[in-house]
Design an enzyme around this catalytic site. Sequence first.
Site, PDB file in Angstrom:
ATOM      1  N   TYR A   1       0.845  -1.208   0.000  1.00 20.23           N
ATOM      2  CA  TYR A   1       0.000   0.000   0.000  1.00 20.23           C
ATOM      3  C   TYR A   1       0.880   1.257   0.000  1.00 20.23           C
ATOM      4  O   TYR A   1       0.523   2.280  -0.557  1.00 20.23           O
ATOM      5  CB  TYR A   1      -0.988  -0.026   1.165  1.00 20.23           C
ATOM      6  CG  TYR A   1      -2.182   0.879   0.954  1.00 20.23           C
ATOM      7  CD1 TYR A   1      -3.003   0.723  -0.165  1.00 20.23           C
ATOM      8  CD2 TYR A   1      -2.483   1.904   1.849  1.00 20.23           C
ATOM      9  CE1 TYR A   1      -4.093   1.556  -0.377  1.00 20.23           C
ATOM     10  CE2 TYR A   1      -3.579   2.733   1.650  1.00 20.23           C
ATOM     11  CZ  TYR A   1      -4.375   2.558   0.535  1.00 20.23           C
ATOM     12  OH  TYR A   1      -5.447   3.382   0.333  1.00 20.23           O
TER      13      TYR A   1
ATOM     14  N   LYS B   1      -3.230   8.442   2.619  1.00 20.26           N
ATOM     15  CA  LYS B   1      -4.461   8.293   3.420  1.00 20.26           C
ATOM     16  C   LYS B   1      -4.279   8.837   4.827  1.00 20.26           C
ATOM     17  O   LYS B   1      -5.223   9.365   5.417  1.00 20.26           O
ATOM     18  CB  LYS B   1      -4.915   6.832   3.455  1.00 20.26           C
ATOM     19  CG  LYS B   1      -5.415   6.280   2.113  1.00 20.26           C
ATOM     20  CD  LYS B   1      -6.612   7.029   1.555  1.00 20.26           C
ATOM     21  CE  LYS B   1      -7.261   6.245   0.405  1.00 20.26           C
ATOM     22  NZ  LYS B   1      -8.355   7.014  -0.248  1.00 20.26           N
TER      23      LYS B   1
HETATM   24  C1  IMJ Z   1      -3.893  -0.848  -3.014  1.00 15.42           C
HETATM   25  C2  IMJ Z   1      -2.517  -1.117  -3.075  1.00 15.42           C
HETATM   26  C3  IMJ Z   1      -1.925  -2.077  -2.309  1.00 15.42           C
HETATM   27  C4  IMJ Z   1      -2.687  -2.828  -1.423  1.00 15.42           C
HETATM   28  C5  IMJ Z   1      -4.053  -2.564  -1.354  1.00 15.42           C
HETATM   29  C6  IMJ Z   1      -4.669  -1.573  -2.160  1.00 15.42           C
HETATM   30  N1  IMJ Z   1      -5.047  -3.125  -0.594  1.00 15.42           N
HETATM   31  C7  IMJ Z   1      -6.244  -2.537  -0.873  1.00 15.42           C
HETATM   32  C8  IMJ Z   1      -6.042  -1.565  -1.865  1.00 15.42           C
HETATM   33  C9  IMJ Z   1      -4.809  -4.215   0.369  1.00 15.42           C
HETATM   34  C10 IMJ Z   1      -7.525  -2.854  -0.234  1.00 15.42           C
HETATM   35  C11 IMJ Z   1      -7.102  -0.680  -2.515  1.00 15.42           C
HETATM   36  N2  IMJ Z   1      -7.151   0.646  -1.879  1.00 15.42           N
HETATM   37  C12 IMJ Z   1      -7.613   0.713  -0.502  1.00 15.42           C
HETATM   38  C13 IMJ Z   1      -6.760   1.815  -2.528  1.00 15.42           C
HETATM   39  O1  IMJ Z   1      -6.814   2.872  -1.910  1.00 15.42           O
HETATM   40  C14 IMJ Z   1      -6.286   1.794  -3.915  1.00 15.42           C
HETATM   41  C15 IMJ Z   1      -5.737   2.895  -4.500  1.00 15.42           C
HETATM   42  C16 IMJ Z   1      -5.088   2.904  -5.790  1.00 15.42           C
HETATM   43  C17 IMJ Z   1      -5.122   1.841  -6.685  1.00 15.42           C
HETATM   44  C18 IMJ Z   1      -4.459   1.941  -7.911  1.00 15.42           C
HETATM   45  C19 IMJ Z   1      -4.418   0.805  -8.902  1.00 15.42           C
HETATM   46  C20 IMJ Z   1      -4.075   1.220 -10.280  1.00 15.42           C
HETATM   47  C21 IMJ Z   1      -3.133   2.377 -10.375  1.00 15.42           C
HETATM   48  N3  IMJ Z   1      -3.059   3.279  -9.360  1.00 15.42           N
HETATM   49  C22 IMJ Z   1      -3.754   3.138  -8.185  1.00 15.42           C
HETATM   50  N4  IMJ Z   1      -3.736   4.146  -7.288  1.00 15.42           N
HETATM   51  C23 IMJ Z   1      -4.390   4.038  -6.131  1.00 15.42           C
HETATM   52  O2  IMJ Z   1      -2.443   2.516 -11.380  1.00 15.42           O
END
Ligand code: IMJ
Length: 260
Positions: free
Chosen positions: A159, A166
């Site tokens: 993450y 966040k």
């Molecule tokens: C995102 C990354 C790593 C682990 C993650 C996540 N887990 C969860 C998420 C365990 C639940 C999803 N999440 C909570 C997010 O806030 C995702 C944000 C996000 C996702 C992407 C994917 C594609 C990309 N950029 C992104 N930027 C933010 O190119």
Amino acid sequence: MLLDLKGKKILVTGIANSRSIAWGVAQQLHAAGAELGITYLPDEKGRFESKVKDLTAPLNPSLFLPLNVQDHSQIEAVFQSVEEKWGTLDGMVHCLAFAGKEELVGNYSATTADGFSRALEISAYSLAPLCKYAKPLFNKGAGVVTLTYLGAERAIPNYNVMGVAKAALEASVRYLSAELGPEHQVRVNAISAGPIRTLASSAIGGILDMIHNVEEKAPLRRTVTQKEVGNTATFLLSDLSSGISGQTIYVDAGYCINGM
Ligand code: IMJ
């Protein structure tokens, strides 16, 4: 009924497709009687525009506007349109996040300065200018809701910079809550949603492990749905939550209470 949102005008950002948490929020706000304004991320081929337009058409949004928060003039234009069409605003839903794919795998220490800036600009900073322009339009008792994730306070694999973004977003919720509350009783809160399969999560390695972990260990032994997040957002934008501001509310099937 304190949860009646009839006549309330609410702006919803962050719908990309039918799996978006923002789409779950928009549907539940609509079901509670709210009048919606929808924003979409403009791209060269207009793919999001047509997709989001078709998806949201059944909710009869009275505003449908492009919004890329990295372009300040688009933020101004959105609130110009809100003022012209509605005059005032009762709520805003912020469901925007982005980090480069390369930042969401491997070591946090490998985060580049550009990657860090972009992730924080889009995912955390954007809430501030949106509130700045919404502020003069907000009716008494209006609300702002944003989406966060447990990675803000725990080190969750991959993450990385999104966790830092966040954390900044959750702190922003407290500062904006302190700023917007006194004059107009405007409340600002975050929903910390458990992992859900969405466009923002499907592209991510290890998301399935995280989901299985939740299904095994969360008190409710399941993941949450977009609809459950939408219902909590509806509560937070209704008068039923009139005493709640500056908080992060967990909609995660209880997962975060566990010690391990
Ligand atoms: C995102 C990354 C790593 C682990 C993650 C996540 N887990 C969860 C998420 C365990 C639940 C999803 N999440 C909570 C997010 O806030 C995702 C944000 C996000 C996702 C992407 C994917 C594609 C990309 N950029 C992104 N930027 C933010 O190119």
